[in-house]
Design an enzyme around this catalytic site. Structure first.
Site, mmCIF file in Angstrom:
data_model
loop_
_atom_site.group_PDB
_atom_site.id
_atom_site.type_symbol
_atom_site.label_atom_id
_atom_site.label_comp_id
_atom_site.label_asym_id
_atom_site.label_seq_id
_atom_site.Cartn_x
_atom_site.Cartn_y
_atom_site.Cartn_z
ATOM 1 N N LYS A 67 1.232 -1.264 0.118
ATOM 2 C CA LYS A 67 -0.147 -0.003 0.009
ATOM 3 C C LYS A 67 1.202 1.238 0.277
ATOM 4 C CE LYS A 67 -4.091 1.551 2.152
ATOM 5 N NZ LYS A 67 -4.641 1.990 3.486
ATOM 6 N N SER A 142 -9.780 2.262 2.882
ATOM 7 C CA SER A 142 -9.189 2.688 1.948
ATOM 8 C C SER A 142 -8.243 1.563 1.314
ATOM 9 C CB SER A 142 -8.381 3.765 2.667
ATOM 10 O OG SER A 142 -7.257 3.412 4.045
ATOM 11 N N SER A 166 -10.746 0.328 6.757
ATOM 12 C CA SER A 166 -9.480 0.209 5.486
ATOM 13 C C SER A 166 -8.989 -1.004 5.158
ATOM 14 C CB SER A 166 -8.735 1.232 5.638
ATOM 15 O OG SER A 166 -9.310 2.302 5.813
#
Length: 467
Positions: A67, A142, A166
């Site tokens: 990420k 997210s 997330s």
């Protein structure tokens, strides 16, 4: 089976037998990246030369997508924000060091909501990510890029972060396993901070066993993060042997099931999951978490407050975007931040600054922290009666891109994941089925007490086998 379709366990077994090398797997992942990323948009960048060089140097390693808020030496770390354009990390985050030491290498940086603020990845300042099961829909957020990459077989596994849901919500949307570790289980050093009392790095994988293997690699004490205890990390994968629902006390909290606005298909799939657990030998226990109704308000006071403090460092002075229109120091700050941050990040900075301001701190932030303590006590009381809670993971399946324009409606996507984040306990999202009408994946959430990842993963594995 193509090599990019492998999970961690399968990849490790094949590598050990000499059936292929890390370079072979990495080349397969790169080929898949070129094949599908244009339509899905999971990856922001993929330094193929660096990934292949690491693969050649570590022939028995497994490549993992990262990420884009986790620092990897020599790679950009933009947090999907224009304000960090041009920034290249000079060091590895602790989770990256741990990952490399355990036989994994970073391969490709995946999209996210800007600074991890969002539930759909639509807040990314650098591009759109689509759900691999329906390209007209969001992958969640997210960690939407991580989930889309795993769900779309564009990586072996991925790292995500979870502040209020997330990892778990996008895992539910994209049919993969996601684990939010207990607060302090995994070091946050080198992970760009959103809300420091909530952020955790965790695995997103194709199976519970894969998630257990990766979590073992990530977890542990770090001198650079005072929240990490010195206790040894269990062998999570080994603890999965013989996982069963027999005798497991599954808590069913009414506050998570009688919810206005929950999609009927999510309700059906979750109810079926409860019945499957009972049929497999679990004992259902009714519990109550009475302060759940306040969790959303508490989270959207505490998280923005911490974000407003953490994001103050991005001001156009030291690194990232610097406005060309600045005429003095004050305009350098204001114009650089106005041009670099997106609407949702600005909204949360403003909210956070307000609740921390003189005259409002006690009324908002101070009171929210007190209610947070009550939420934590609710979980403590529940776990005296049960081993784990079973809840929906998200109130709906993946929604269409552009469908939720109202920020408050978007925030409700984390309705079921925020309370456990506030309590600092561990939780997972495990695939539970598909909707009858739209054929979209839906996951269920298991929640266990703080530092009970071993128990959480055993129960998640048992459900995976009966699901």
């Amino acid at each position: 089976m193509e090599l990019y379709e492998l999970g961690i366990k399968q990849a490790q077994e094949g590598l050990a037998k000499g059936e292929f090398t890390c370079e072979d797997i990495t080349k397969s992942v790169i080929a898949r990246y070129h094949e599908r990323n244009a339509e899905i948009g999971a990856y922001l960048t993929f330094d193929e030369e660096q990934a292949l060089a690491l693969a050649r140097a570590n022939p028995k390693a497994v490549p993992i997508a990262v990420k884009d808020l986790i620092n990897v030496a020599g790679q950009p770390c933009t947090c999907a924000s224009k304000i960090l354009k041009g920034y290249v990390s000079p060091y590895d985050a602790t989770v990256i060091k741990n990952m490399k030491a355990a036989g994994f290498i970073p391969a490709g940086r995946v999209n996210m909501d800007e600074f991890a603020m969002g539930s759909s990845t639509e807040n990314s300042g650098l591009g759109v990510t689509r759900n691999p099961y329906d390209l007209s829909r969001v992958p969640g957020g997210s960690s939407g890029g991580s989930a889309a990459a795993v769900g779309g077989n564009m990586c072996i596994a991925a790292l995500g972060t979870d502040t209020g849901g997330s990892i778990r919500q996008p895992a539910s949307f994209c049919n993969c396993v996601g684990v939010k570790p207990s607060y302090g289980r995994v070091s946050r050093y080198g992970v760009t901070a959103f809300a420091s009392s909530l952020d955790q790095v965790g695995p997103m994988a194709k199976s519970v066993e894969d998630a257990a293997i990766l979590l073992k690699a990530l977890a542990g004490h770090d001198e650079m993060d005072g929240t990490t205890p010195k206790d040894p990390v269990p062998d999570y994968a080994a603890s999965l042997a013989g996982a069963s629902m027999k005798g497991v006390r599954i808590g069913i909290a009414k506050e998570y099931f009688d919810v206005k606005g929950m999609d009927p298909e999510v309700k059906r799939i979750t109810d079926e999951a409860v019945r499957k657990c009972e049929a497999a030998g679990a004992e259902l226990v009714e519990v109550s978490l009475p302060h759940t109704e306040y969790a959303m308000a508490v989270y959207y006071i505490i998280a923005p407050a911490e974000a407003s403090a953490n994001l103050a460092r991005f001001d156009g002075v030291r690194y990232g975007h610097r406005s060309d229109a600045a005429k003095d120091v004050f305009s350098l700050y204001t114009k650089s931040r106005a041009e670099g941050f997106g609407p949702e990040v600005k909204r949360r900075i403003i909210m956070g600054t307000y609740v921390l301001s003189s005259g409002y701190y006690d009324a908002y932030y101070g009171r929210a922290q007190k209610v947070r303590t009550l939420i934590k006590r609710d979980f403590d009381a529940a776990f005296e009666k049960c081993d784990a809670l079973l809840t929906p993971c998200a109130p709906t399946p993946a929604f269409r891109i552009g469908e939720l324009q109202d920020p408050l409606t978007m925030y409700l996507n984390d309705l079921f994941t925020i309370p456990s984040s506030l309590a600092g306990v561990c939780a997972s999202s495990v695939p539970a089925g598909f909707t009858n009408d739209t054929k979209l994946p839906v996951g269920v959430q298991f929640i266990c007490g703080g530092f009970e990842e071993e128990k959480l993963l055993r129960i998640s594995r048992a459900f995976e086998e009966i699901g």
